[in-house]
Design a protein around this motif. Structure first.
Motif, PDB file in Angstrom:
ATOM      1  N   MET A 119      -0.389   9.457  -2.506  1.00 17.19           N
ATOM      2  CA  MET A 119       0.590   9.584  -1.238  1.00 17.19           C
ATOM      3  C   MET A 119      -0.178   9.683  -0.041  1.00 17.19           C
ATOM      4  N   LEU A 120      -0.895  10.447   0.082  1.00 14.47           N
ATOM      5  CA  LEU A 120      -1.902  10.993   1.363  1.00 14.47           C
ATOM      6  C   LEU A 120      -2.187   9.531   1.929  1.00 14.47           C
ATOM      7  N   GLY A 121      -2.933   8.921   1.009  1.00 12.81           N
ATOM      8  CA  GLY A 121      -3.555   7.627   1.139  1.00 12.81           C
ATOM      9  C   GLY A 121      -2.649   6.543   1.559  1.00 12.81           C
ATOM     10  N   GLY A 122      -1.505   6.527   1.237  1.00 11.97           N
ATOM     11  CA  GLY A 122      -0.252   5.457   1.489  1.00 11.97           C
ATOM     12  C   GLY A 122       0.184   5.875   2.965  1.00 11.97           C
ATOM     13  N   ILE A 123       0.361   7.319   3.168  1.00 16.11           N
ATOM     14  CA  ILE A 123       0.430   7.809   4.617  1.00 16.11           C
ATOM     15  C   ILE A 123      -0.076   7.343   5.445  1.00 16.11           C
ATOM     16  N   ARG A 124      -1.728   7.754   5.205  1.00 12.20           N
ATOM     17  CA  ARG A 124      -2.591   7.343   6.212  1.00 12.20           C
ATOM     18  C   ARG A 124      -2.547   5.930   6.510  1.00 12.20           C
ATOM     19  N   SER A 125      -2.325   5.039   5.780  1.00 10.54           N
ATOM     20  CA  SER A 125      -2.540   3.581   5.790  1.00 10.54           C
ATOM     21  C   SER A 125      -1.330   3.243   6.628  1.00 10.54           C
ATOM     22  N   SER A 126      -0.291   3.649   6.404  1.00 12.49           N
ATOM     23  CA  SER A 126       0.964   3.313   7.269  1.00 12.49           C
ATOM     24  C   SER A 126       0.691   3.711   8.593  1.00 12.49           C
ATOM     25  N   ALA A 127       0.304   5.001   9.016  1.00 12.24           N
ATOM     26  CA  ALA A 127       0.177   5.336  10.184  1.00 12.24           C
ATOM     27  C   ALA A 127      -0.904   4.709  11.077  1.00 12.24           C
ATOM     28  N   GLN A 128      -2.173   4.263  10.298  1.00 12.97           N
ATOM     29  CA  GLN A 128      -3.021   3.516  10.828  1.00 12.97           C
ATOM     30  C   GLN A 128      -2.850   2.020  11.031  1.00 12.97           C
TER      31      GLN A 128
ATOM     32  N   VAL B  26     -10.082  10.838  -3.248  1.00 13.78           N
ATOM     33  CA  VAL B  26     -10.419  10.200  -4.237  1.00 13.78           C
ATOM     34  C   VAL B  26     -10.703   8.612  -4.174  1.00 13.78           C
ATOM     35  N   ALA B  27      -9.645   8.027  -4.195  1.00 16.19           N
ATOM     36  CA  ALA B  27      -9.530   6.411  -3.694  1.00 16.19           C
ATOM     37  C   ALA B  27      -8.322   6.052  -3.274  1.00 16.19           C
ATOM     38  N   GLY B  28      -7.890   7.281  -2.580  1.00 11.66           N
ATOM     39  CA  GLY B  28      -6.427   6.940  -1.683  1.00 11.66           C
ATOM     40  C   GLY B  28      -5.325   6.250  -2.487  1.00 11.66           C
ATOM     41  N   PHE B  29      -4.633   5.310  -1.918  1.00 11.57           N
ATOM     42  CA  PHE B  29      -3.601   4.737  -2.576  1.00 11.57           C
ATOM     43  C   PHE B  29      -3.572   4.111  -4.027  1.00 11.57           C
TER      44      PHE B  29
ATOM     45  N   ILE C 255       0.762  -1.168  -0.085  1.00 11.38           N
ATOM     46  CA  ILE C 255      -0.159  -0.089  -0.110  1.00 11.38           C
ATOM     47  C   ILE C 255       0.824   1.171  -0.081  1.00 11.38           C
ATOM     48  N   VAL C 256       1.947   1.261   0.828  1.00  8.66           N
ATOM     49  CA  VAL C 256       2.771   2.532   1.045  1.00  8.66           C
ATOM     50  C   VAL C 256       3.416   2.734  -0.226  1.00  8.66           C
ATOM     51  N   LEU C 257       4.097   1.688  -1.070  1.00  7.13           N
ATOM     52  CA  LEU C 257       4.657   1.735  -2.178  1.00  7.13           C
ATOM     53  C   LEU C 257       3.794   2.170  -3.473  1.00  7.13           C
ATOM     54  N   ALA C 258       2.501   1.823  -3.361  1.00  2.95           N
ATOM     55  CA  ALA C 258       1.678   1.953  -4.439  1.00  2.95           C
ATOM     56  C   ALA C 258       1.250   3.739  -4.250  1.00  2.95           C
ATOM     57  N   GLY C 259       1.087   3.872  -3.064  1.00  2.75           N
ATOM     58  CA  GLY C 259       1.097   5.431  -2.949  1.00  2.75           C
ATOM     59  C   GLY C 259       2.210   6.099  -3.221  1.00  2.75           C
ATOM     60  N   TRP C 260       3.309   5.933  -2.970  1.00  3.37           N
ATOM     61  CA  TRP C 260       4.716   6.740  -3.413  1.00  3.37           C
ATOM     62  C   TRP C 260       4.624   6.681  -4.692  1.00  3.37           C
ATOM     63  N   SER C 261       4.697   5.441  -5.440  1.00  2.91           N
ATOM     64  CA  SER C 261       4.944   5.037  -6.844  1.00  2.91           C
ATOM     65  C   SER C 261       4.163   5.777  -7.819  1.00  2.91           C
TER      66      SER C 261
ATOM     67  N   PHE D  35     -13.045   1.966   9.401  1.00  2.00           N
ATOM     68  CA  PHE D  35     -11.650   2.625   9.540  1.00  2.00           C
ATOM     69  C   PHE D  35     -11.102   2.589   7.796  1.00  2.00           C
ATOM     70  N   ASP D  36     -12.061   2.974   7.221  1.00  2.00           N
ATOM     71  CA  ASP D  36     -11.411   3.025   5.683  1.00  2.00           C
ATOM     72  C   ASP D  36     -11.062   4.316   5.306  1.00  2.00           C
ATOM     73  N   LEU D  37     -10.252   4.921   6.015  1.00  2.00           N
ATOM     74  CA  LEU D  37      -9.938   6.401   5.859  1.00  2.00           C
ATOM     75  C   LEU D  37      -8.639   6.301   4.773  1.00  2.00           C
ATOM     76  N   VAL D  38      -8.024   5.328   4.542  1.00  2.00           N
ATOM     77  CA  VAL D  38      -7.066   5.369   3.638  1.00  2.00           C
ATOM     78  C   VAL D  38      -7.640   5.488   2.002  1.00  2.00           C
ATOM     79  N   GLU D  39      -9.024   5.004   2.044  1.00  2.62           N
ATOM     80  CA  GLU D  39      -9.568   5.228   0.585  1.00  2.62           C
ATOM     81  C   GLU D  39     -10.660   6.192   0.752  1.00  2.62           C
TER      82      GLU D  39
END
Length: 330
Positions: free
Chosen positions: A147-156, A223-226, A134-140, A213-217
Motif C-alpha cells: 500500500m505504501l509503495g502504491g501511494i508513493r508511486s501515485s504521488a511521484q 521490501v519491494a513496494g507495490f 501500480i496503485v491497484l496492485a498496492g491496494w489489492s 527515482f525508484d522509491l516505490v520499490e
C-alpha cells in the motif's frame, strides 16, 4: 482495402513481439553494463556472454509457485499487472519507427497510428493508465508495504507527469501539430527546445520508477513496494511493463526531440530509417542503465521538491516563453 487491413494486423502483432523481445535483450544488456561499470563479471554462465540469462530468468519465474495472499482482493490482484503491461504496449502505437517503404508493390507505413490527428493526446491518456496498475496492485495486496509503495508511486507519477506533459506541450506549440509523423520532420528540436528536453529526460526516468527515482520499490524501506506480494508470472508482467515503458519513453524522446527515424541515407534506402530509430532509442536505454549504475537513490522529500519547486515552474515558464515566441514569429 483488405490488404491494408492485413498489413495493419501484421504490424499490431509484430510491434508487441518486438517490444517484448527488446525487454529480454534489455535485461541482459543492463546486467552486463552495470557489471562492467562496477568492475564485476556479471552473468556469464548461461550461454556465450550470458546471452541465455533472460531465458533462464523467465523459466525460473514460470516455475515458481503463484501465490495470492489470503486477504487480497483476488480479481484486482490479478488484473493490476495486466493493466501495467497493456498500457505500456498501447502507448507505443503512436510512435513512427520508420518511413513508408515499398514491398511487393504496396506502400507500408512503419507505424500503427502515428498519423492520427490527436496522436499525442492518445499517448498522454494511455501513459497515465499505467499508474492504475501500480496503485491497484498496492491496494489489492492487503499488505502495508504494498500500500505504501502504491501511494508513493501515485504521488511521484502525478508530480512528474505534470512537468512532462508541459514539456511536450511546449514542443507541440512550437511545431503546431499533434501528429507524431509530422513532428519527426522538425530537426534539432533537442536544442531549440533544450529546457523541455532536459525536463522530459528527468521526468521519463521518474515516470518509469527507475533509479534514482525508484522509491516505490525501495527495498530497505518497503521490501519491494507495490509488488511485494507478487510472484511467478504476475511478477514477470510488472517486470515486462517496466522495461517496455522504458523502451516506449525512449522511443518517444527520439520521436519528439531527435527527429525520429531521420538520418543519413534514409532518402535513398528508406529501411535504414528503422536502423537509425533503433540506434537512437538504444542511446536513451544506455542512459537509463548508466544513471542506475552511477546515481544513489534520492530522498523522498527531495524528490518531491525537485518535481514541484524546480521542474514544474520551469516547465510553465518555458511553455509561456514558447507561446510568446510563436505568436511574435507569426
Amino acid at each position: 482495402m483488405l490488404i491494408n487491413i492485413l498489413i495493419l494486423l501484421v504490424k499490431i502483432i509484430l510491434v508487441p513481439v518486438g517490444l517484448l523481445s527488446g525487454f529480454a535483450i534489455m535485461t541482459w544488456f543492463e546486467r552486463r553494463l552495470i557489471a562492467t561499470i562496477q568492475v564485476r563479471i556479471g552473468p556469464n554462465r548461461c550461454g556465450p556472454f550470458g546471452l541465455f540469462q533472460p531465458a533462464a530468468d523467465g523459466l525460473k519465474l514460470a516455475m515458481k509457485e503463484d501465490l495470492t495472499p489470503a486477504n487480497a482482493d483476488k480479481a484486482v490482484f490479478v488484473i493490476a499487472p495486466m493493466i501495467s503491461l497493456i498500457a505500456a504496449l498501447l502507448a507505443f502505437a503512436i510512435i513512427p519507427f520508420g518511413p513508408d517503404i515499398q514491398a511487393f508493390g504496396y506502400t507500408i507505413p512503419l507505424h500503427i497510428g502515428a498519423d492520427v490527428p490527436i496522436g499525442f493526446l492518445f499517448l498522454l491518456c494511455v501513459a497515465s493508465l499505467g499508474i492504475y496498475g501500480i496503485v491497484l496492485a498496492g491496494w489489492s495486496s492487503g499488505s502495508k508495504y504494498s500500500m505504501l509503495g502504491g501511494i508513493r508511486s501515485s504521488a511521484q507519477m502525478i508530480s512528474y507527469e505534470l512537468s512532462m506533459g508541459l514539456a511536450l506541450v511546449s514542443v507541440l506549440i512550437y511545431t503546431g501539430t499533434l501528429r507524431p509523423d509530422e513532428i519527426v520532420g522538425f530537426s534539432g528540436l533537442w536544442w531549440k527546445q533544450f529546457p523541455a528536453f532536459v525536463i522530459f529526460l528527468i521526468c521519463m526516468v521518474a515516470e518509469t520508477n527507475r533509479a534514482p527515482f525508484d522509491l516505490v520499490e525501495a527495498e530497505q524501506e518497503l521490501v519491494a513496494g507495490f509488488h511485494t506480494e507478487y510472484s511467478s508470472f504476475k511478477f514477470a508482467l510488472f517486470y515486462m511493463g517496466e522495461y517496455v515503458n522504458m523502451i516506449t519513453f525512449s522511443a518517444l524522446a527520439v520521436t519528439v526531440f531527435l527527429g525520429g527515424w531521420h538520418g543519413p541515407l534514409v532518402d535513398k534506402i528508406p529501411i535504414i530509417g528503422l536502423v537509425w530509430f533503433l540506434l537512437k532509442t538504444a542511446v536513451f536505454m544506455f542512459v537509463y542503465v548508466w544513471i542506475r549504475a552511477s546515481w544513489p537513490r534520492l530522498r523522498y522529500d527531495r524528490l518531491m521538491k525537485l518535481g514541484w519547486k524546480v521542474l514544474l515552474p520551469t516547465a510553465l515558464c518555458w511553455v509561456a516563453m514558447t507561446a510568446v515566441w510563436v505568436v511574435f514569429r507569426g
